[in-house]
Design an enzyme around this catalytic site. Structure first.
Site, PDB file in Angstrom:
ATOM      1  CG  ASP A 183      -1.992  -1.020   1.212  1.00  0.00           C
ATOM      2  OD1 ASP A 183      -1.927  -1.932   0.373  1.00  0.00           O
ATOM      3  OD2 ASP A 183      -2.918  -0.915   2.034  1.00  0.00           O
TER       4      ASP A 183
ATOM      5  CG  ASP B 283     -13.050  -2.437   0.264  1.00  0.00           C
ATOM      6  OD1 ASP B 283     -12.547  -3.556   0.093  1.00  0.00           O
ATOM      7  OD2 ASP B 283     -12.771  -1.463  -0.453  1.00  0.00           O
TER       8      ASP B 283
HETATM    9  O1  LIG Z   1      -5.934  -1.092   1.652  1.00  0.00           O
HETATM   10  C1  LIG Z   1      -6.188  -0.246   2.510  1.00  0.00           C
HETATM   11  O2  LIG Z   1      -5.627  -0.247   3.639  1.00  0.00           O
HETATM   12  C2  LIG Z   1      -7.186   0.827   2.212  1.00  0.00           C
HETATM   13  C3  LIG Z   1      -7.477   1.734   3.188  1.00  0.00           C
HETATM   14  C4  LIG Z   1      -8.384   2.744   2.941  1.00  0.00           C
HETATM   15  C5  LIG Z   1      -8.982   2.817   1.703  1.00  0.00           C
HETATM   16  C6  LIG Z   1      -8.708   1.932   0.724  1.00  0.00           C
HETATM   17  C7  LIG Z   1      -7.804   0.909   0.953  1.00  0.00           C
HETATM   18  N1  LIG Z   1      -7.458  -0.021   0.026  1.00  0.00           N
HETATM   19  C8  LIG Z   1      -7.848  -0.262  -1.295  1.00  0.00           C
HETATM   20  O3  LIG Z   1      -8.492   0.780  -2.006  1.00  0.00           O
HETATM   21  C9  LIG Z   1      -9.511   0.173  -2.742  1.00  0.00           C
HETATM   22  C10 LIG Z   1     -10.602   1.093  -3.033  1.00  0.00           C
HETATM   23  O4  LIG Z   1     -10.194   2.125  -3.896  1.00  0.00           O
HETATM   24  P1  LIG Z   1     -11.333   2.892  -4.694  1.00  0.00           P
HETATM   25  O5  LIG Z   1     -12.459   3.030  -3.757  1.00  0.00           O
HETATM   26  O6  LIG Z   1     -11.649   2.019  -5.863  1.00  0.00           O
HETATM   27  O7  LIG Z   1     -10.715   4.183  -5.049  1.00  0.00           O
HETATM   28  C11 LIG Z   1      -9.982  -0.939  -1.837  1.00  0.00           C
HETATM   29  O8  LIG Z   1     -10.707  -1.928  -2.485  1.00  0.00           O
HETATM   30  C12 LIG Z   1      -8.689  -1.474  -1.315  1.00  0.00           C
HETATM   31  O9  LIG Z   1      -8.089  -2.367  -2.231  1.00  0.00           O
END
Ligand SMILES: O=C(O)c1ccccc1N[C@@H]1O[C@H](COP(=O)(O)O)[C@@H](O)[C@H]1O
Length: 241
Positions: free
Chosen positions: A10, A129
């Site tokens: 990340d 999520d």
């Molecule tokens: O992975 C994390 O710790 C995380 C924390 C907070 C937000 C997102 C996080 N991870 C990844 O981001 C995607 C979502 O991105 P988007 O909504 O498509 O822009 C999520 O599925 C995690 O893989």
């Protein structure tokens, strides 16, 4: 089939980090993202789960850096964070990643999500999520609807794969939410990648028992960075050695 392990890298502000329950401000930094990804590759990973946290939070992006990381790796990459429209999808796919993970856009723009599933098939995964059974969007700061309603809709659109994260477990080393994974697998025949909470080799062995149900892989983050076990040990554990 063995459980596929996807070490997580990340990225926030150009650094590899781990958050606790996805909350901004809880970052622990682990240095250069490419060095981290190369270390997991060297240790035997076949996949890297690579996340642009700044893009997920809508506070900028690390797009060029992540493209260079994908380009430097020989292993397959699942790219995630801030992929919400044609331009960001095109940029993500042009890195050469194997697939992208769509979170917010799957909740806020169902028509676009259906379109890209139809166009790109297996290159698309949708991230579910959740806190409880409520989906989380926009860096997990906004509620995004009911898990089961959204899953039904994605099933009808032919979503090829799900990345299921229990946000309350993510970065906490409290063990994966096996009940949630069982429930999701009972409602889809599509492969599921488990994310959040892995803390031990026993957690990985427990996730391996769900492979026949449809759990294809597991994202492992904090436990690897905190050296709870090595990736070599993890790979041995999921292969039954
Ligand atoms: O992975 C994390 O710790 C995380 C924390 C907070 C937000 C997102 C996080 N991870 C990844 O981001 C995607 C979502 O991105 P988007 O909504 O498509 O822009 C999520 O599925 C995690 O893989």
């Amino acid at each position: 089939m063995s459980l596929v392990l996807l070490p997580a890298v990340d990225v926030a502000d150009g650094q590899a980090v781990r958050l606790v329950q996805g909350e901004a401000g809880t970052e622990t930094s682990y240095g250069d993202p490419l060095a981290a990804a190369l270390a997991w590759q060297q240790a035997g990973a076949e996949w890297i789960h690579l996340v642009d946290l700044d893009a997920a939070f809508g506070r900028g992006d690390n797009r060029e850096l992540l493209a260079s990381v994908v380009g430097a790796l020989d292993v397959q990459v699942e790219l995630s964070g801030g992929i919400r429209d044609d331009a960001s999808l095109e940029a993500a796919l042009s890195t050469g990643c194997r697939r992208v993970n769509i979170g917010t856009a799957a909740l806020e723009d169902p028509a676009w999500c259906a379109k890209i599933i139809a166009e790109h098939g297996d290159k698309i995964a949708v991230g579910l999520d959740v806190r409880g059974t409520t989906l989380a969007a926009r860096g997990w700061t906004k509620e995004g609807g009911d898990l089961w309603e959204v899953l039904d809709r994605l099933e009808s659109e032919g979503c090829p794969r799900y990345v299921v994260t229990d946000v309350t477990k993510d970065g906490t080393l409290r063990g994966p939410n096996l009940d949630l994974l069982r429930e999701v697998c009972a409602r889809t025949d599509r492969p599921v990648i488990a994310s959040g909470g892995v803390s031990s080799l026993d957690d990985l062995r427990a996730l391996s028992t769900l492979v026949p149900d449809g759990v294809e892989g597991a994202i492992v983050g904090k436990a690897l960075y905190a050296q709870a076990f090595t990736l070599e040990e993890a790979l041995a554990a999921v292969s039954g050695r």
